[in-house]
Scaffold this active site. Structure first.
Site, PDB file in Angstrom:
ATOM      1  N   HIS A 119      -9.603   1.178   5.492  1.00  0.00           N
ATOM      2  CA  HIS A 119      -8.301   1.488   6.107  1.00  0.00           C
ATOM      3  C   HIS A 119      -8.518   2.513   7.221  1.00  0.00           C
ATOM      4  CE1 HIS A 119      -4.167   2.696   6.682  1.00  0.00           C
ATOM      5  NE2 HIS A 119      -3.813   1.608   6.028  1.00  0.00           N
TER       6      HIS A 119
ATOM      7  N   ASN B 140       0.868  -1.172   0.000  1.00  0.00           N
ATOM      8  CA  ASN B 140       0.000   0.000   0.000  1.00  0.00           C
ATOM      9  C   ASN B 140       0.911   1.230   0.000  1.00  0.00           C
ATOM     10  OD1 ASN B 140      -1.780   2.070   0.505  1.00  0.00           O
ATOM     11  ND2 ASN B 140      -2.377   1.378   2.558  1.00  0.00           N
ATOM     12  N   TRP B 141       1.015   1.842  -1.171  1.00  0.00           N
ATOM     13  CA  TRP B 141       1.928   2.989  -1.288  1.00  0.00           C
ATOM     14  C   TRP B 141       1.385   4.239  -0.605  1.00  0.00           C
ATOM     15  CZ3 TRP B 141       4.116   3.089  -7.021  1.00  0.00           C
ATOM     16  CH2 TRP B 141       4.960   1.985  -7.185  1.00  0.00           C
ATOM     17  N   LYS B 142       0.111   4.223  -0.258  1.00  0.00           N
ATOM     18  CA  LYS B 142      -0.541   5.425   0.301  1.00  0.00           C
ATOM     19  C   LYS B 142      -0.295   6.600  -0.667  1.00  0.00           C
ATOM     20  CE  LYS B 142      -0.226   3.339   4.780  1.00  0.00           C
ATOM     21  NZ  LYS B 142      -0.142   3.463   6.229  1.00  0.00           N
TER      22      LYS B 142
ATOM     23  N   GLY C 197       2.983  -1.012   4.262  1.00  0.00           N
ATOM     24  CA  GLY C 197       2.980   0.404   3.887  1.00  0.00           C
ATOM     25  C   GLY C 197       4.370   0.855   3.490  1.00  0.00           C
ATOM     26  N   GLY C 198       5.051   1.518   4.401  1.00  0.00           N
ATOM     27  CA  GLY C 198       6.364   2.126   4.128  1.00  0.00           C
ATOM     28  C   GLY C 198       7.345   1.210   3.409  1.00  0.00           C
TER      29      GLY C 198
ATOM     30  N   GLU D  23      -6.874   4.978   8.049  1.00  0.00           N
ATOM     31  CA  GLU D  23      -6.646   6.366   7.639  1.00  0.00           C
ATOM     32  C   GLU D  23      -7.906   6.941   6.977  1.00  0.00           C
ATOM     33  OE1 GLU D  23      -3.010   5.598   5.533  1.00  0.00           O
ATOM     34  OE2 GLU D  23      -2.019   5.209   7.447  1.00  0.00           O
TER      35      GLU D  23
ATOM     36  N   GLY E 155       2.799   2.797  10.696  1.00  0.00           N
ATOM     37  CA  GLY E 155       3.741   3.893  10.491  1.00  0.00           C
ATOM     38  C   GLY E 155       4.500   4.305  11.743  1.00  0.00           C
TER      39      GLY E 155
ATOM     40  N   SER F 238       3.697  -1.557  10.320  1.00  0.00           N
ATOM     41  CA  SER F 238       5.165  -1.555  10.482  1.00  0.00           C
ATOM     42  C   SER F 238       5.815  -2.884  10.115  1.00  0.00           C
ATOM     43  CB  SER F 238       5.556  -1.125  11.900  1.00  0.00           C
ATOM     44  OG  SER F 238       5.143   0.203  12.137  1.00  0.00           O
TER      45      SER F 238
ATOM     46  N   GLU G   3      -5.043  -4.520  11.050  1.00  0.00           N
ATOM     47  CA  GLU G   3      -4.034  -3.469  11.128  1.00  0.00           C
ATOM     48  C   GLU G   3      -4.279  -2.638  12.384  1.00  0.00           C
ATOM     49  OE1 GLU G   3      -2.223  -2.404   7.018  1.00  0.00           O
ATOM     50  OE2 GLU G   3      -3.899  -1.083   7.426  1.00  0.00           O
TER      51      GLU G   3
HETATM   52  P1  13P Z   1       3.173   0.786   7.554  1.00  0.00           P
HETATM   53  O1  13P Z   1       3.680  -0.540   7.035  1.00  0.00           O
HETATM   54  O2  13P Z   1       3.875   1.968   6.968  1.00  0.00           O
HETATM   55  O3  13P Z   1       3.101   0.804   9.043  1.00  0.00           O
HETATM   56  O4  13P Z   1       1.660   0.925   7.034  1.00  0.00           O
HETATM   57  C1  13P Z   1       0.786  -0.121   7.245  1.00  0.00           C
HETATM   58  C2  13P Z   1      -0.470   0.152   6.512  1.00  0.00           C
HETATM   59  O5  13P Z   1      -1.234   1.016   6.878  1.00  0.00           O
HETATM   60  C3  13P Z   1      -0.731  -0.647   5.305  1.00  0.00           C
HETATM   61  O6  13P Z   1      -2.033  -0.471   4.856  1.00  0.00           O
END
Ligand code: 13P
Length: 274
Positions: A97, A8-10, A256-257, A99, A195, A235, A189
């Site tokens: 999600h 997930n590149w966000k 994510g990251g 977010e 993050g 993470s 999650e």
């Molecule tokens: P991180 O891996 O950056 O913590 O993000 C997780 C996430 O929200 C994937 O959807």
């Protein structure tokens, strides 16, 4: 059981990053991915769907989206429908999600609508659930996850929370059938792990995955519960992925990251097929 590694590149990336990342990913992707029962998807921001899609076409990597509107078309400025995503070869889409729940007020009812809309066009929804730090500290994580899951699957918020829903735009949706539920992927999650570098321990994550499977067993059936891919997200990186992915109830990762770096993402994929 299919293992999924989903990136997930966000709201990150650029056209240059797409070119560089996909070249490195395709070069390093293990040839035995399918044989190992692992599926890999990348979810870039919408403007990059075409560029990523063109580059991964014909490869083992699938195209995912981060966002969708539940209706097929209409006056919804800035939104993208499930049918449009299909046209671009999207096979999975993240919904619910934290977010989106936190920053854009996406409600459980809208999330349920999206589940129906995506499964109707053959896109696999990745339904995210997770508790906040305050909820975890109050030991309310199971209650929170159960409510999020049941609201996504049942017919009305009233049934779960005893509350009326005032949703005027979207038509009431039916209960999620076992057939439709069987097409989902679930991602646990915990919000406090996203993050932050503070990953859930493998035991904490596995325990919550077992709990989710118990709810599915009770709500649907043993076979659906056992077959449901339940991913962990929060993470995940190349250092902690191996131990998380070895847990019996963890069937992959939503990353994510670390999904922005091809070498880190490839390392996680390789650990999934071991
Ligand atoms: P991180 O891996 O950056 O913590 O993000 C997780 C996430 O929200 C994937 O959807």
């Amino acid at each position: 059981m299919c293992n999924w590694i989903v990136g997930n590149w966000k709201m990150n990336g650029s056209l240059a990053h797409v070119a560089e990342f996909t070249a490195a990913l395709l070069k390093g992707i293990p040839a035995n991915l399918g044989a190992a029962g692992t599926r890999v998807a990348i979810c870039p921001p919408h403007p990059y769907l075409t560029a990523v899609g063109e580059r991964i076409a014909g490869s083992q990597v699938e195209l995912g989206a981060q966002k969708v509107h539940p209706l097929p078309s209409g006056a919804f400025t800035g939104e993208v429908s499930p049918v449009m995503l299909s046209e671009f070869g999207v096979s999975v889409c993240i919904i619910g999600h934290s977010e989106h729940r936190q920053y854009f007020g996406v409600t459980d009812v809208i999330i349920a609508q999206k589940l129906h809309a995506l499964t109707a066009v053959g896109i696999i929804p990745i339904l995210c659930v997770g508790e906040t730090l305050v909820e975890r500290e109050a030991d309310r994580q199971k209650e929170v996850i159960e409510t999020q899951l049941r609201l996504a699957m049942k017919d009305s918020e009233e049934d779960v929370r005893g509350r009326q829903v005032s949703d005027t735009v979207l038509a009431p949706h039916p209960e999620l059938s076992e057939e439709a539920a069987g097409k989902l992927v679930i991602a646990y999650e915990p919000v406090w792990a996203i993050g932050t570098g503070q990953t859930a321990t493998p035991e904490q994550a596995n325990g919550m995955h077992e709990f989710i499977r118990d709810i599915l067993r009770e709500r649907y059936s043993e076979s659906l519960a056992e077959a449901m891919p339940i991913l962990y997200g929060g993470s995940v990186n190349e250092e902690n992925a191996g131990e998380l992915l070895r847990q019996p109830d963890i069937n992959g990762a939503l990353v994510g990251g670390a999904s922005l770096k091809a070498d880190a993402f490839l390392s996680i994929i390789n650990q999934a097929i071991k």
